[in-house]
Design an enzyme around this catalytic site. Structure first.
Site: not given
Ligand code: T1G
Length: 683
Positions: A62, A101, A104, A124
């Site tokens: 998400a 997400g 999911e 999450e």
């Molecule tokens: N939402 C918004 N921005 C995101 C994002 C996300 N989920 N994930 C990464 N970014 C942005 C990040 O801030 C950066 O921005 C750019 O993308 C590159 O990221 C309903 C509610 C996927 C393994 O917790 O672990 O789903 O600095 O530098 O090293 O259940 O990002 O360039 O402006 O980290 O290649 C759950 C979070 C969400 C995963 C990639 N998901 N992301 O790593 O790139 S909650 C997470 C990561 C959810 C549902 C719930 C990592 C990555 P900028 P990066 P990377």
């Protein structure tokens, strides 16, 4: 540009997601994908659907940036329900990582195929929430509780191979064949009368061992201490085994709303984005490109030198380590090999990877072997005259565009750079021990360090898996400067009547892995202590003179049993009381609240001074340093975010209350101004 496109491949509708950088399921993506699913539903020609994505991963989940804004329909749970209830089979093709997400969505599809490099997970809990789109209810139904609990509660992803072995993925296919295999598989399953519906399955949860939840809590208690989300995750998975899906999903939603609006999740989301922001350097021209780095030189094969080398060896760089004596070199290389073997034994590296890394290592007793290095990092004894001598020699030997870096943890990088003819090529690269494990890297920018050298260092940090934070030059940079202030207060409170374990317990309860006196015992009380110069002028002197030099001698501020379990020492308390009375210090009972405030408030104040002086670019950088380098509990966001949550006016009031104990340290003007305006550091 649409973020979701559709294409008909005969009777299969291919739905493609393209929302760089991580294909987050933003509102726009959800709306466009819902329309695609509707299109599939309404068309009689379409017999099956394939969902796939462009780019290096399937989805990061998400869109976390939307959490603070009003919800937009369709929600992710609604989108997933529309996929799951579609009267045609949906095959998902995971071209890479699928998290949160994204995972999911995959669970809502009827069939899943993935490339071998795909990582699949529900992280999450790492941002203080739980999977909020059915993950806690569908995953246990697909893989069973034993497999689902660690995925959900630790937030660590699993490999495609593991996912296939537990039934989360139906097939693993080569990347170049993924799209066509997915379409073929979709055609194949379209012939079937029935398709597996995750939310309807009970085969994997019907005979769940009721003790599995408490066993899991017990096994992970230490690591999950202080956090709210993990417990909610365990409860949600338990409810999946007890309640019909509709009731379970309603409880998941309830828990999600409770956690997402909580301080811990806000703090962990702050840490998530602050770590990524830290990699950006304000005011630098966008076209500054990193210099090529292929070969790295390391001076010193000691604990730091060896650990630093491992980072580059593991990332495939050629590394030359130089030591003064052969036995020191052999010892250093032996420790590197031992550490790698230990990592392989834990299954975190294959022996092939270990051999490959060691294959990049060259050792030498001759500085001239640095002549073709692109970067040389010195990790020698922390004395200015030694640093200057080393950099003087490097200046003579290294090629013109080579970067010369110091791993100093305190010393003046400008003074070190000044003893070379090219201070623009000099900076600090402050690794944290153990350097092959600790994620933090303070990149110390000298007054003359060139933008290109700085950008190169930040780029390298990412390539060796470090979280890099830029610091200006001051004594101890960001982390150690604030640590010194905390230690000052800890020592002062000892004299006023607080006991070592009382002070340590306050930080343990706050969420730190250990307190200042445990840390001192671990590092060794005799670090920098010279026996022949010892004159019993400090408590540390007296303890060292009595052979209490820390864990390694079985006693320091604490006594340690054979299992290194610690116990308060009456002998130490006696030394402290004696010291206090000889220096005329009145001893009194000190409350835990005062201890907490006097340890943490001056740190925040020092952080504010560091911001004022421009040593740190932003408050989030300071939080990133403390969370990744000094064990500050991430679910409180780091010192500056934490200060914002409890109110800068309260911090200021506390500092004024204890001003008498802060020796000659001034209260930051920035802190005063922000407190007066009711603002925060991270606003
Ligand atoms: N939402 C918004 N921005 C995101 C994002 C996300 N989920 N994930 C990464 N970014 C942005 C990040 O801030 C950066 O921005 C750019 O993308 C590159 O990221 C309903 C509610 C996927 C393994 O917790 O672990 O789903 O600095 O530098 O090293 O259940 O990002 O360039 O402006 O980290 O290649 C759950 C979070 C969400 C995963 C990639 N998901 N992301 O790593 O790139 S909650 C997470 C990561 C959810 C549902 C719930 C990592 C990555 P900028 P990066 P990377």
């Amino acid at each position: 540009m649409s973020k979701v496109t559709t294409r008909r491949e005969g009777d299969v509708l291919v739905v493609s997601l393209d929302n760089p950088p991580v294909n987050a399921f933003s509102a726009e993506v959800r709306q466009q994908m819902a329309a695609a699913i509707e299109e599939a539903g309404e068309s009689d020609e379409i017999r099956a659907v394939v969902i796939r994505a462009e780019g290096r991963m399937f989805s990061g989940g998400a869109d976390i940036t939307e959490f603070n804004s009003a919800p937009v329909d369709p929600s992710l749970p609604d989108l997933i329900d529309s996929i799951e209830t579609l009267a045609k089979p949906v095959v998902i093709a995971l071209n890479g990582t699928a998290l949160g997400g994204g995972c999911e969505i995959a669970l809502g599809c009827h069939y899943r195929i993935a490339v071998p490099s795909a990582k699949i997970g529900l992280p999450e809990v790492k941002i203080g929430i739980l999977p909020g789109a059915g993950g806690t209810q569908r995953l246990p139904r697909v893989v069973g509780v034993e497999q689902a609990l660690p995925i959900i509660v630790t937030g660590n992803p699993i490999s495609a191979k593991k996912a296939e072995s537990i039934g989360l993925v139906d097939r693993v296919v080569e990347p170049e064949k993924l799209r066509e295999e997915a379409i073929a598989f979709a055609r194949e399953v379209a012939e079937r009368d029935e398709h597996p519906v995750s939310s309807r399955r009970t085969d994997k949860i019907s005979d769940t061992d009721p003790d599995v939840f408490d066993d899991f809590r017990e096994k992970h208690a230490r690591r999950l201490r202080g956090q709210e989300a993990p417990e909610k995750c365990i409860q949600a998975v338990k409810l999946a085994t007890e309640l019909p899906y509709e009731e379970g999903i309603a409880k998941e939603r309830e828990f999600f709303i409770e956690l997402v609006s909580g301080t811990q999740s806000k703090a962990l989301r702050h840490v998530f984005f602050a770590e990524r922001q830290a990699g950006k350097i304000d005011g630098l021209a966008k076209d500054v490109r990193p210099l090529p780095v292929r070969k790295v030189g390391i001076i010193g094969a000691g604990t730091m030198g060896g650990g630093i080398a491992m980072n580059f060896l593991s990332a495939g760089y050629d590394v030359t380590i130089v030591e003064r004596k052969q036995d020191a070199l052999d010892r250093g290389v032996g420790i590197i090999r031992k550490n790698y073997d230990a990592t392989a034994r834990k299954g975190r590296m294959t022996t092939e990877q270990v051999d490959a890394a060691m294959g990049h290592l060259t050792t030498s007793l001759d500085y001239r072997d640095f002549a073709d290095c692109d970067l040389v990092i010195e990790a020698v004894f922390e004395l200015m005259e030694i640093k200057k001598e080393v950099f003087g020699r490097l200046d003579e030997i290294c090629k013109p565009d080579a970067i010369m870096a110091s791993n100093t943890s305190y010393l003046d990088v400008n003074e070190i750079a000044a003893c070379t003819s090219r201070p623009e090529n000099v900076l600090g690269l402050h690794f944290f021990s153990p350097a092959n494990i600790m994620r933090l890297l303070e990149v110390v920018r000298g007054d003359k360090t060139s933008p290109q050298v700085l950008v190169t260092a930040m780029d390298l940090a990412k390539k060796i898996g470090k979280v890099a934070v830029v610091s200006g030059v001051c004594h101890g940079f960001i982390g150690n400067r604030m640590l010194a202030v905390r230690q000052e207060q800890a020592n002062a409170m000892l004299m006023e009547g607080a006991l070592p374990d009382q002070i340590d317990r306050v930080l343990l309860e706050f969420g730190f892995p250990m307190g200042p006196f445990q840390m001192a015992d671990l590092a060794g009380l005799d670090l920098g202590w010279k026996e022949d110069e010892s004159d019993s002028s400090t408590i540390r002197d007296v303890l060292c003179e009595r052979g209490r030099r820390g864990q390694k001698t079985g006693k320091g501020f604490y006594d340690y049993d054979e299992n290194r379990r610690r116990a308060p020492s009456e002998e130490v308390n006696e030394v402290i009381r004696d010291f206090a009375s000889r220096s005329g210090k009145e001893q009194r009972d000190i409350s835990e609240e005062e201890i907490r405030e006097r340890l943490l408030y001056p740190m925040v104040n020092e952080g504010a001074l560091i911001l004022e002086e421009g040593i740190a670019q932003r408050a989030g950088d300071i939080d990133t340093v403390w969370v990744n380098g000094y064990g500050w509990p991430p679910y409180t966001g780091g010192p500056m975010f934490w200060a914002d949550t409890i109110g800068l006016d309260r911090i200021l009031a506390g500092l004024e209350r204890y001003e008498g104990t802060m020796e000659d340290r001034e209260i930051s003007t920035l802190l005063r101004e922000k407190a007066a305006k009711g603002e925060g550091f991270n606003d």
